[in-house]
Design an enzyme around this catalytic site. Sequence first.
Site, short mmCIF file in Angstrom:
data_model
loop_
_atom_site.label_atom_id
_atom_site.label_comp_id
_atom_site.label_asym_id
_atom_site.label_seq_id
_atom_site.Cartn_x
_atom_site.Cartn_y
_atom_site.Cartn_z
N LEU A 17 0.83 -1.21 0.00
CA LEU A 17 0.00 0.00 0.00
C LEU A 17 0.86 1.25 0.00
O LEU A 17 0.48 2.29 -0.51
CB LEU A 17 -0.90 0.02 1.24
CG LEU A 17 -1.99 -1.04 1.30
CD1 LEU A 17 -2.66 -1.02 2.67
CD2 LEU A 17 -3.02 -0.80 0.20
N GLY A 18 2.01 1.15 0.60
CA GLY A 18 2.86 2.34 0.63
C GLY A 18 4.12 2.07 1.43
O GLY A 18 4.25 1.04 2.09
N GLN A 19 5.00 3.01 1.32
CA GLN A 19 6.27 2.87 2.01
C GLN A 19 6.55 4.12 2.82
O GLN A 19 6.40 5.24 2.33
CB GLN A 19 7.37 2.69 0.95
CG GLN A 19 8.77 2.96 1.45
CD GLN A 19 9.70 1.78 1.27
OE1 GLN A 19 9.66 1.13 0.23
NE2 GLN A 19 10.50 1.51 2.26
N THR A 72 9.21 5.93 6.05
CA THR A 72 10.64 6.02 6.32
C THR A 72 11.16 4.74 6.98
O THR A 72 12.30 4.36 6.80
CB THR A 72 10.90 7.18 7.32
OG1 THR A 72 10.00 8.23 6.99
CG2 THR A 72 12.31 7.67 7.25
N PHE A 73 10.32 4.10 7.77
CA PHE A 73 10.82 3.00 8.57
C PHE A 73 10.32 1.63 8.15
O PHE A 73 10.64 0.64 8.76
CB PHE A 73 10.50 3.24 10.05
CG PHE A 73 11.19 4.46 10.55
CD1 PHE A 73 12.48 4.37 11.03
CD2 PHE A 73 10.59 5.70 10.48
CE1 PHE A 73 13.16 5.50 11.44
CE2 PHE A 73 11.25 6.83 10.91
CZ PHE A 73 12.55 6.74 11.38
N LYS A 122 7.35 -0.76 5.39
CA LYS A 122 6.33 -0.78 4.34
C LYS A 122 4.98 -1.13 4.94
O LYS A 122 4.90 -1.76 5.99
CB LYS A 122 6.69 -1.86 3.33
CG LYS A 122 8.02 -1.62 2.65
CD LYS A 122 8.21 -2.59 1.51
CE LYS A 122 9.49 -2.32 0.76
NZ LYS A 122 10.68 -2.79 1.45
N VAL A 123 3.94 -0.74 4.23
CA VAL A 123 2.58 -1.07 4.66
C VAL A 123 1.96 -1.95 3.56
O VAL A 123 1.97 -1.58 2.39
CB VAL A 123 1.73 0.20 4.88
CG1 VAL A 123 0.32 -0.17 5.28
CG2 VAL A 123 2.36 1.09 5.95
N ASP A 176 3.03 14.27 13.73
CA ASP A 176 3.42 14.08 12.33
C ASP A 176 2.18 14.03 11.44
O ASP A 176 2.03 13.13 10.63
CB ASP A 176 4.24 12.79 12.21
CG ASP A 176 5.08 12.76 10.93
OD1 ASP A 176 5.13 13.79 10.23
OD2 ASP A 176 5.69 11.72 10.65
P1 ATP Z 1 6.39 7.84 7.97
O1 ATP Z 1 7.41 6.80 7.72
O2 ATP Z 1 6.98 9.17 8.25
O3 ATP Z 1 5.33 7.40 8.94
P2 ATP Z 1 4.29 7.54 6.06
O4 ATP Z 1 3.16 7.91 6.95
O5 ATP Z 1 4.21 7.96 4.64
O6 ATP Z 1 5.65 8.10 6.59
P3 ATP Z 1 3.63 4.80 6.56
O7 ATP Z 1 2.86 5.17 7.77
O8 ATP Z 1 4.56 3.66 6.62
O9 ATP Z 1 4.52 5.99 6.07
O10 ATP Z 1 2.57 4.58 5.39
C1 ATP Z 1 2.96 4.40 4.05
C2 ATP Z 1 1.76 4.55 3.14
O11 ATP Z 1 0.87 3.44 3.31
C3 ATP Z 1 0.92 5.79 3.44
O12 ATP Z 1 1.34 6.83 2.61
C4 ATP Z 1 -0.52 5.36 3.14
O13 ATP Z 1 -0.87 5.75 1.83
C5 ATP Z 1 -0.48 3.84 3.22
N1 ATP Z 1 -1.18 3.40 4.43
C6 ATP Z 1 -0.70 3.46 5.69
N2 ATP Z 1 -1.59 2.96 6.58
C7 ATP Z 1 -2.67 2.58 5.85
C8 ATP Z 1 -3.95 1.99 6.20
N3 ATP Z 1 -4.27 1.71 7.46
N4 ATP Z 1 -4.83 1.75 5.20
C9 ATP Z 1 -4.50 2.05 3.92
N5 ATP Z 1 -3.33 2.59 3.54
C10 ATP Z 1 -2.41 2.86 4.47
#
Ligand code: ATP
Length: 450
Positions: free
Chosen positions: A18-20, A22-23, A25-26, A134
């Site tokens: 779904l996304g990445q 800094t620390f 992947k999701v 944040d």
């Molecule tokens: P940071 O590392 O500073 O937290 P971030 O918020 O972009 O940065 P993540 O929290 O790892 O990083 O999330 C990465 C991406 O995954 C997000 O940009 C979001 O689009 C997607 N994502 C995160 N959580 C969910 C969720 N619960 N449902 C759907 N998509 C999500």
Amino acid sequence: MESKSNILMQRYELGRLLGQGTFGKVYYARSSITNQSVAIKMIDKDKVMRTGQADQIKREISVMSRAKHPNIIELFEVMATRTKIYFVMEYAKGGELFNKVAKGKLNEDVAHKYFKQLVNAVDFCHSRGVYHRDIKPENILLDEIGNLKVSDFGLSALTQSNRQDGLLHTSCGTPAYVAPEIIKRKGYDGAKADIWSCGIVLFVLLAGYLPFRDSNLIEMYRKISKAEFKCPNWFPPEVCRLLSKILDPNPETRISIARVKESSWFKKGPNAGRKKHESENNNASSSGTNISYQSDDVPAAETREESVMPKSINAFDIISLSSSFDLSKFFGDGFRKRAARFTSRQPASAIISKLEEIANRLRLKINKKAGGLLKLEGLNEGRKGVLSIDAEIFELAPLFHLVEVKKSNGDTLEYQKILNEDIRPSLQDIVWVWQTDQQQQSQQSETIVV
Ligand code: ATP
Ligand code: MG
């Protein structure tokens, strides 16, 4: 597309990336027991929790696992192996809110609904002693029926423990959402910093662009620290009044959440019935989040090949692709001339000694000029004359510097090799954010979009 071997902890079938962040992947995942869709955030343990904030992190995670709110992504379960932490969260099917804004500014009613939901979520967590710290586009998601869901509440302490001085970072390297007191490196009040970010979100929703913009990054920092912004003429006067109280550079006089909630604009509109629904949902669940540990790593989850996955395009990429949101303009012409820029929270003297150390190691002569300019020069003729590198230090705020590194003479290939293989890695411990990373990101997404 998904192979059956991608099962995490015998319970979650992993799907697409779904996304990445800094620390880590999701991933999208589905519970093999209940069939429920979830999002799983995977974090490398060695990337976090280095700096002794473990107690605060545990406290916040445990608070968040019990605190349920309709506008906060629920944390269902935390699992850990020897090297990884997995956060199993509610899946926000609607993706990032700002993907909507990238298509055009929102009308007042819609912006009002999202702002209310955001402020309610933030207020709810503050009442439990948890500050987000944040709030940014990637953390503001939508569910399938278009309700706002804030993610990463309680997790920011985890990721911040690894950020220099516990200060905030933003994914695109601009401080667009960050309160001035954080840029100025003053100790800050998490509640007031969160309100500031909510104000930026409100502005972007209604305007379709960020309040603090400038063709030059230094100028942008200056505008943030003076809260120099202008409401467009289509903003309702009540919103302008409210924003001037939220975007107050002085956190002490900045409006509190309680007063934002009392403002006439916040209270307006068709909200009957919501209060009851929210208070029903606000009660902390007695069951709480499951915290479980497994001694061995799960190879299926960790050997996933991200290179085959398309790079996800985040809100900032989309914003920077759309002309009204061109973030690359923040960085001025020099940005296009391929100067490498980074911000640093170190004093100028520490930046200079680091550059001297690098120059000595690379056998480059170093010349310090007036106005924070350092010239690093090769001793021998290269392919196109003597290689000469300029490193210029700009003070943006006390103890907050922008450093621009560029070639002033010599062969470009030779320069890029030395920059990427020696200079960049050696600067790692003084760099806060590389400004060029965002440019690379948006270039990558451009090739995907077009
Ligand atoms: P940071 O590392 O500073 O937290 P971030 O918020 O972009 O940065 P993540 O929290 O790892 O990083 O999330 C990465 C991406 O995954 C997000 O940009 C979001 O689009 C997607 N994502 C995160 N959580 C969910 C969720 N619960 N449902 C759907 N998509 C999500
Ligand atoms: Mg996030």
